[in-house]
Design a protein around this motif. Structure first.
Motif, short mmCIF file in Angstrom:
data_model
loop_
_atom_site.label_atom_id
_atom_site.label_comp_id
_atom_site.label_asym_id
_atom_site.label_seq_id
_atom_site.Cartn_x
_atom_site.Cartn_y
_atom_site.Cartn_z
N GLU A 673 0.85 -1.21 0.00
CA GLU A 673 0.00 0.00 0.00
C GLU A 673 0.88 1.25 0.00
N GLU A 674 1.98 1.19 0.75
CA GLU A 674 2.89 2.34 0.80
C GLU A 674 3.59 2.52 -0.55
N VAL A 675 3.96 1.37 -1.16
CA VAL A 675 4.59 1.43 -2.48
C VAL A 675 3.65 2.12 -3.47
N LYS A 676 2.38 1.74 -3.38
CA LYS A 676 1.38 2.31 -4.28
C LYS A 676 1.33 3.83 -4.13
N LYS A 677 1.30 4.28 -2.85
CA LYS A 677 1.24 5.72 -2.60
C LYS A 677 2.47 6.41 -3.18
N ALA A 678 3.64 5.79 -2.99
CA ALA A 678 4.88 6.40 -3.46
C ALA A 678 4.87 6.50 -4.98
N VAL A 679 4.39 5.42 -5.61
CA VAL A 679 4.35 5.43 -7.08
C VAL A 679 3.38 6.51 -7.57
N ALA A 680 2.22 6.59 -6.91
CA ALA A 680 1.22 7.58 -7.31
C ALA A 680 1.80 8.99 -7.14
N ALA A 681 2.56 9.21 -6.09
CA ALA A 681 3.11 10.54 -5.82
C ALA A 681 4.09 10.98 -6.91
N LYS A 682 4.76 9.95 -7.48
CA LYS A 682 5.72 10.26 -8.55
C LYS A 682 5.00 10.68 -9.84
N GLY A 683 3.72 10.37 -9.93
CA GLY A 683 2.95 10.74 -11.13
C GLY A 683 3.05 9.68 -12.19
N THR A 684 1.94 9.46 -12.91
CA THR A 684 1.95 8.43 -13.95
C THR A 684 2.34 9.04 -15.29
N GLY A 685 2.51 8.17 -16.24
CA GLY A 685 2.87 8.65 -17.57
C GLY A 685 1.72 9.45 -18.19
N SER A 686 1.92 9.98 -19.35
CA SER A 686 0.90 10.87 -19.94
C SER A 686 -0.26 10.10 -20.57
N ALA A 687 -0.42 10.20 -21.89
CA ALA A 687 -1.56 9.59 -22.56
C ALA A 687 -1.47 8.06 -22.50
N SER A 688 -2.62 7.39 -22.67
CA SER A 688 -2.64 5.94 -22.57
C SER A 688 -1.77 5.31 -23.65
N LYS A 689 -0.97 4.34 -23.23
CA LYS A 689 -0.11 3.66 -24.20
C LYS A 689 -0.83 2.46 -24.81
N GLY A 690 -1.95 2.07 -24.19
CA GLY A 690 -2.68 0.94 -24.74
C GLY A 690 -3.34 0.16 -23.63
N LYS A 691 -4.22 -0.77 -24.05
CA LYS A 691 -4.99 -1.51 -23.07
C LYS A 691 -4.27 -2.79 -22.66
N PHE A 692 -4.40 -3.12 -21.39
CA PHE A 692 -3.76 -4.32 -20.87
C PHE A 692 -4.74 -4.97 -19.90
N VAL A 693 -5.15 -6.20 -20.21
CA VAL A 693 -6.07 -6.92 -19.32
C VAL A 693 -5.23 -7.86 -18.45
N ILE A 694 -5.44 -7.80 -17.17
CA ILE A 694 -4.63 -8.65 -16.29
C ILE A 694 -5.51 -9.42 -15.32
N ALA A 695 -5.09 -10.64 -14.95
CA ALA A 695 -5.89 -11.47 -14.03
C ALA A 695 -5.02 -12.57 -13.44
N THR A 696 -5.39 -13.00 -12.25
CA THR A 696 -4.85 -14.25 -11.72
C THR A 696 -5.83 -15.34 -12.15
N VAL A 697 -5.28 -16.44 -12.63
CA VAL A 697 -6.13 -17.42 -13.31
C VAL A 697 -7.04 -18.20 -12.36
N LYS A 698 -7.99 -18.89 -12.93
CA LYS A 698 -8.98 -19.66 -12.16
C LYS A 698 -8.29 -20.62 -11.19
N GLY A 699 -8.83 -20.68 -9.98
CA GLY A 699 -8.30 -21.61 -8.97
C GLY A 699 -7.19 -21.02 -8.13
N ASP A 700 -6.71 -19.85 -8.49
CA ASP A 700 -5.55 -19.27 -7.81
C ASP A 700 -5.94 -17.93 -7.18
N ILE A 701 -5.66 -17.80 -5.88
CA ILE A 701 -6.06 -16.54 -5.23
C ILE A 701 -4.86 -15.66 -4.90
#
Ligand code: B12
Length: 810
Positions: A673-701
């Motif tokens: 959670e702290e890493v997330k805050k630090a990354v957000a504070a640094k600011g994200t890149g500009s315009a969208s570079k493209g779509k990326f769908v991500i998931a942990t697969v069935k059966g895995d938590i």
């Protein structure tokens, strides 16, 4: 006849499996078997009669999964009542000549309790209570709690049974191949807890065949004073053409079960995969066998959620540091509700060698019942030592005992009638080893005789509550010799008499003896040695004191309690400077890190230590601090992942159990959670570079790694759609198609879920052929990735970003 009277003189035979028999008669996958009590009562009746005909004495109602989480109140009432009616009808109508009983069957609710899961302990007690109230009203002869794979859940069910009926209660647990419950309890720990709470018979069912359960059963027979039951599967289940099959036949099954009856098992039946033929074989072979008489084991034990500590052999060390008396920092922590401080005190004492932790949080200005209960819950979530619950407030005592996952030490009663009246009923209900102070309304007798007299009186009163003297431990009260130089002698003499003449265990708060004198550690540790020689079983002491620990290790070595002086040699270097340690050699200074703080000889960094030990708050604040000077990704790669690897290895080697894994995962999340805050504070890149769908697969938590990859991709300007964890292939494919995403990322952390990843890739190839699939997760390798047809294996988040940039041409 009461089943317990019957059991005194006869073996008792249970019935066998029901699930597979119902499937053979048309029960559909996913259909609740309990509904058949109403829709197909004649089928249940027929099966139960067949078991009676095979020789079963006890018919379990068809209510294994009947609980208020699955069924609405009215339906639950209908199903349970019908189940009892059918079982009773079977017993009445069956011509079989043996004595017959109807047992209300209670299986696990399927919920994981806090802090590992999200379900509250008291809510779980109520879930079981609802079914039990209906079953009891419908007229069963006993309650049979079975297939429990978590000690805390077992406690909830047993408490519900005890609080809602006076019927006998049998409790049976399901052990894994490692001989432990899923959450780590040893058989001895379960015996301690369940006997403490007065279960009437205890034992083992399900999971394995009789042969694989032999060592668990032997442990039960070694430890238990109440009848032991055995209800194994027909061997190890395996899948054949989509059907579960079992590999043990009635002949072999009954041979093994009856042999264990000859060894002392008094109650036997079958679980999954067994049929009336199995029970017939058992009752046939058991005819005329002699089961050894039950013997009271008289063991003085306490337990945590994993193991027992037994008194009366090697001295037991009870860490005294969680007690605000004379401790300014702890008082401060209690006032500020600083739970992390309390947990750290606990962990340090564990590392220094304490076997039990005293927990006393009594301060006038705090809500003691609430604080004590929370401290016990938090401590037992990350430390597996048994606890000594230390309070003079009976309400706080009950709140803590109720939530304690095991059999606790109860500190304390004394010879005052009022105190015994308040505390003994709690010990009788929740179980516990009760510390008894040898004082009464007249104060502390000056002589040893006076203290021994009080001890005798306490033994008598405890017996009237059904508490045997093995569940009492006497503290003969160490007083400071600076006020009266004869004080230590009276304490020691009382110890000697209580241990060797009354045959009871003893404990002492050691350090009082030196109060007001210089060089206290020397005096205290010398008194400790004298007390041990006079029969001290357990010392409440400071395990951070080198002098005390030296005395402890030396005493054990001198008393032939330490084979080959192994512990003495392994530990003494921590307390004695190198040169003085003599020929053993070694370079550890007096304040060397305690063993579990170090891995492979190297001390862990504070953040790694916090993650490994599951210290949530500390992990968060340490991460926040480090992020001031460290790159977020570096922190993840060099601190959080290696710490989780240590936990994973411990889990694999069975030195750590699921609860610890869960607490470490929580601590890692806090850092993340702290890493997330630090990354957000640094600011994200500009315009969208493209779509990326991500998931942990069935059966895995597992999703920590996936979340990191997502965060970094977002940081580099990708528009990430996160489908979460345990995601079916169809959902991933649909999303990729709907978004026309160029990239899909799949995470899997277990060998068992890699096939699910492969299936997802196969479906993506069919329905979204343009997609580039990246895969990652701890078990994957480049070879695996190639084998299942992935486009890219991402060993970490940065590698994934570089690849994704290439694909979208950024
Ligand atoms: C934390 C943890 C848990 C937590 C998970 C919490 C959560 N929210 O994720 C909890 C306690 C819930 C858990 C449960 C279980 N766990 Co577990 N768990 C772990 C542990 C200790 C760490 C995993 C982790 O988070 N690592 C840190 C992250 C950052 O690393 P990572 O996932 O590998 O991710 C990096 C790369 O792989 C890559 N990456 C990851 N995902 C992706 C995705 C893409 C697209 C790309 C490109 C890259 C990529 O980038 C990431 C960042 O660098 C591992 C041991 C280990 N050392 O891996 C066991 C481990 C994975 N678990 C294991 C097991 C057996 C289980 C349980 C079955 C235990 C049980 N008896 O119930 C259950 C599984 C339940 C289920 N159905 O999934 C085994 C798996 C054994 C095997 N070989 O199959 C392991 C290996 C432990 C062991 N040694 O036995 N577990």
């Amino acid at each position: 006849m009461n089943i317990l009277d019957y059991l005194k003189h006869n073996p008792l035979f249970l019935d066998g499996g029901i699930g597979t028999l119902l499937q053979d008669r048309g029960l559909q996958p996913g259909e609740y078997p309990e509904r058949w009590n109403v829709s197909h009562p004649e089928t249940i009746l027929e099966i139960q009669k067949a078991y009676l005909e095979a020789g079963s004495n006890v018919i379990l109602t068809n209510t294994f999964g009947a609980n208020s989480l699955k069924f609405e109140e009215a339906e639950l009432e209908e199903l349970v009542t019908a189940a009892v009616r059918i079982a009773r009808q079977a017993a009445v109508e069956s011509p079989a000549p043996q004595e017959k009983f109807v047992a209300l069957d209670i299986g696990p609710s399927g919920k994981l309790l806090k802090p590992y899961g999200d379900f509250d302990f008291e809510d779980e007690v109520e879930v079981y209570a609802k079914t039990i109230r209906i079953g009891v009203k419908a007229g069963v002869d006993l309650i049979f709690i079975e297939t429990m794979n978590d000690s805390y859940d077992t406690k909830a069910a047993l408490l519900a049974a005890k609080e809602n009926s006076d019927l006998p209660v049998f409790v049976s647990n399901a052990y894994g191949e490692d001989g432990k419950l899923m959450t780590g309890a040893s058989p001895a720990a379960m015996v301690a807890m369940l006997e403490g709470m007065h279960a009437d018979a205890i034992g083992v069912n399900c999971s394995l065949g009789p042969a694989q359960l032999k060592s668990v059963v032997e442990e039960y027979l070694r430890c238990a004073s109440v009848p032991v039951l055995l209800k194994p599967n027909a061997g190890l289940p395996r899948s054949e053409n989509g059907k579960t099959v079992y590999d043990v036949e009635p002949e072999e099954f009954s041979e093994d079960v009856v042999q264990m009856m000859r060894d002392g098992v008094r109650i036997a039946g079958g679980c999954c995969g067994t049929t009336p033929d199995f029970i017939r074989a058992v009752t046939g072979k058991a005819a005329g066998i002699v089961i050894p008489a039950e013997t009271p084991k008289k063991r003085s034990v306490i337990s945590s959620y994993t193991h027992t500590v037994e008194f009366g052999f090697s001295p037991i060390l009870i860490g005294e540091r969680i007690n605000p008396t004379g401790k300014k920092k702890l008082k401060e922590a209690l006032r500020n509700n600083d739970m992390d401080y309390i947990l750290r005190e606990g962990l340090t004492q564990q590392d220094r060698g304490a076997h039990v932790l005293d927990v006393n949080v009594g301060l006038p200005e705090i809500d003691e019942p609430d604080m004590l209960m929370r401290s016990v819950c938090e401590l037992q979530a990350i430390i597996n030592l048994p606890l000594q619950i230390d309070t003079s407030d009976p309400i706080a005592m009950e709140a803590a005992l109720r939530r304690y996952n095991g059999k606790a030490m109860i500190n304390s009663v004394n010879g005052k009638e009022e105190v015994m009246r308040e505390i003994f009923p709690l010990a009788a209900k929740y179980g516990g080893l009760v510390v008894c102070l040898t004082l009464d309304e007249g104060g502390i007798p000056a002589t040893s005789e006076g203290r021994v007299e009080i001890a005798k009186h306490i033994i008598e009163v405890a017996a009237s509550y059904g508490i045997g003297k093995e569940d009492l431990i006497f503290d003969t009260l160490a007083m400071t010799i600076s006020a009266d130089t004869s004080a230590a002698l009276a304490t020691l003499e009382a110890l000697r008499q209580i241990r060797f003449e009354l045959g009871c265990n003893t404990s002492l708060g050691i350090s009082n003896v030196s109060f007001g004198l210089p060089c206290r550690e020397m005096l205290t540790s010398t008194f400790f040695a004298l007390a041990l020689e006079n029969g001290l079983s357990a010392a409440i002491m400071n395990p951070n004191s080198g002098e005390m620990m030296k005395t402890y290790y030396s005493y054990r070595a001198l008393h032939n309690l330490d084979p080959n002086c192994g512990d003495y040699i392994a530990n003494i270097e921590k307390y004695v400077p190198v040169a003085a340690a003599g020929p053993v050699g070694g370079a550890a200074p007096a304040a060397a890190p305690a063993p579990s703080e170090a891995v492979g000889g190297e001390a862990l960094s504070p953040l790694k230590h916090a993650v490994v030990k599951g210290l949530r708050d500390q992990a968060g604040s340490l991460a926040a601090e480090l992020l001031q000077t460290t790159d977020p990704l570096e922190l993840v790669n060099n601190e959080v992942i290696p710490a989780l690897d240590i936990v994973g290895q411990g889990f694999e080697k069975k030195t750590m159990y699921l609860p610890q894994l869960l607490m470490s995962a929580e601590a890692a999340q806090a850092a993340f959670e702290e890493v997330k805050k630090a990354v957000a504070a640094k600011g994200t890149g500009s315009a969208s570079k493209g779509k990326f769908v991500i998931a942990t697969v069935k059966g895995d938590i597992h999703d920590i790694g996936k979340n990191i990859v997502k965060l970094i991709l977002e940081n580099y300007g990708f528009d990430v759609t996160d489908l979460g964890k345990d995601v079916p292939p169809e959902t991933i494919v649909e999303t990729a198609v709907a978004l026309h995403a160029p990239l899909v990322g799949l995470s899997a952390l277990m060998t068992t879920t890699v096939p699910s990843m492969e299936e997802t890739i196969k479906q993506l190839r069919e329905k979204a052929p343009w997609v580039k699939v990246c895969v990652g997760g701890a078990v994957l390798t480049q070879e695996y990735a190639d084998q299942i047809g992935a486009d890219f294996y991402g060993k970490d988040a940065m590698a994934t970003v570089r690849y994704a940039m290439d694909v979208v041409g950024a």
